[in-house]
Motif scaffolding. Structure first.
Motif: not given
Length: 291
Positions: A35-55
Motif C-alpha cells: 500500500i503506497a499511501d500518498n498522504g491520507s488523513t482519513d484512516g486509510t493506513q489503519g484499514i490497510a494494516l487491519g488486513f496484515a494478518d491475512t495478506l
C-alpha cells in the motif's frame, strides 16, 4: 515467480477494505501487497494494516509528492517480486484475477486485465459512459496510436518497469498512456488478459464526471505536446493526433441541455462538456492551438 501488488492510496477509507477483501479471495504461491499511501488523513493506513494478518501486506509512505504515479513508483521500490501488478483502491479484483495475471506474466513481459463496469456502477452511470478495455485494449481518443491500458489494470516484469524508469510524474493524469507507450517502445507488446477481470468504478456524481473528463482532456493535450516534441526530435516514431476544440460540439451541447430528460443523458452531457472545456484549458496551459 513472485508477484507484487502495488496499490496507491489517497483517502481511500471508503473503498479500500472492499478491494483488500477481494484480494483475500485470490491466491498465488508467492505474492505480496504494498500500500503506497500518498498522504491520507482519513484512516486509510489503519484499514490497510487491519488486513496484515491475512495478506502479506505492508504500508509505505509515499506522501512526499502528490500523484498516483509517484505513489506507484514509491510502492514499486518497496517490492521484492519478479513482476509488479498495479491496481487501484476503489476497484475490485475478481477472485481469479491474480492467478490469470500471474500465468500471463510467466509468458509475457507486459500485460493488462479486462475491465468490467456493471458490478460497481449505477445503471445510469454505466450507460452514460463508454466502456474502454472491456473487450480489447484501449486506444487514444483522437485517432490511431499504440494501445494502452488503465494503470489500475497493468502487470509488468520488474526489469521492464525499471528500464523505463516507472511512471513519469510530470503527467498528473494520462501517465498510464505514456507508461504503456514507453514500455512498448522497448520492443515488447502489451498483451490483453481476457480472463483476468477487474470491476472498475466510475465517478458517480455529475460534478465528478465533469471534473474527470476535463482532467482527461487536459492530459491528452499534455501528451500531444510532449510526444510531438519527441517526434520532431526523432526520438519516437508515432505521435497522437492533436486534440481539437469543437465549437460546433459546444454549441450542440448548450442547445441540447434543456431537452435532457434523465441521469443517463445528463451524465453523458457532463462528460462531453468537461472534455471540451479540458481541451480549452489544456491548450492554454500547454500553449497548443486547439484548432
Amino acid at each position: 515467480m513472485k508477484l507484487s501488488v502495488v496499490i496507491p492510496c489517497l483517502n481511500a477509507a471508503e473503498t479500500l477494505a472492499q478491494q483488500l477483501t477481494a484480494l483475500q479471495q485470490n491466491d498465488w504461491p508467492d505474492w505480496e501487497v504494498i500500500i503506497a499511501d500518498n498522504g491520507s488523513t482519513d484512516g486509510t493506513q489503519g484499514i490497510a494494516l487491519g488486513f496484515a494478518d491475512t495478506l502479506n501486506l505492508r504500508v509505505t509512505d509515499a506522501s512526499q509528492h502528490a500523484g498516483a504515479g509517484y505513489a506507484r513508483n514509491v510502492g514499486a521500490t518497496q517490492t521484492t517480486g519478479d513482476a509488479l501488478l498495479f491496481i487501484d483502491a476503489d476497484d475490485e479484483v475478481d477472485p481469479n484475477w491474480l492467478e490469470h495475471m500471474g500465468h500471463a506474466l510467466m509468458q509475457h513481459e507486459f500485460v493488462a486485465a479486462q475491465l468490467e463496469y456493471h458490478k460497481l456502477n449505477k445503471d445510469w452511470v454505466y450507460h452514460s459512459r463508454g466502456r474502454p478495455q472491456e473487450k480489447e485494449l484501449a486506444r487514444h481518443r483522437h485517432g490511431e496510436s499504440l494501445p494502452y491500458a488503465f494503470s489500475a489494470s497493468l502487470g509488468i516484469k520488474r526489469d521492464l518497469h525499471d528500464a523505463i524508469n516507472g511512471f513519469d510524474t510530470r503527467f498528473e493524469i494520462g501517465e498510464d498512456m505514456d507508461y504503456c507507450w514507453r514500455a512498448q517502445a522497448q520492443g515488447v507488446s502489451l498483451e490483453f488478459v481476457h480472463d483476468a477481470v477487474i470491476h472498475y468504478r466510475f465517478r458517480d456524481t455529475f460534478a465528478g464526471i465533469y471534473r474527470q473528463a476535463r482532467q482527461y482532456a487536459q492530459s491528452n493535450v499534455h501528451l500531444y505536446k510532449h510526444y510531438h516534441k519527441l517526434h520532431r526530435g526523432g526520438e519516437v516514431p508515432v505521435v497522437p493526433p492533436k486534440p481539437t476544440l469543437s465549437l460546433k460540439q459546444i454549441a450542440y451541447l448548450l442547445l441540447r441541455y434543456p431537452r435532457i430528460q434523465d441521469n443517463k443523458e445528463r451524465g453523458s452531457w457532463m462528460w462531453n462538456l468537461g472534455w471540451q472545456m479540458g481541451i480549452l484549458q489544456g491548450a492554454w496551459r500547454y500553449r497548443v492551438m486547439p484548432f
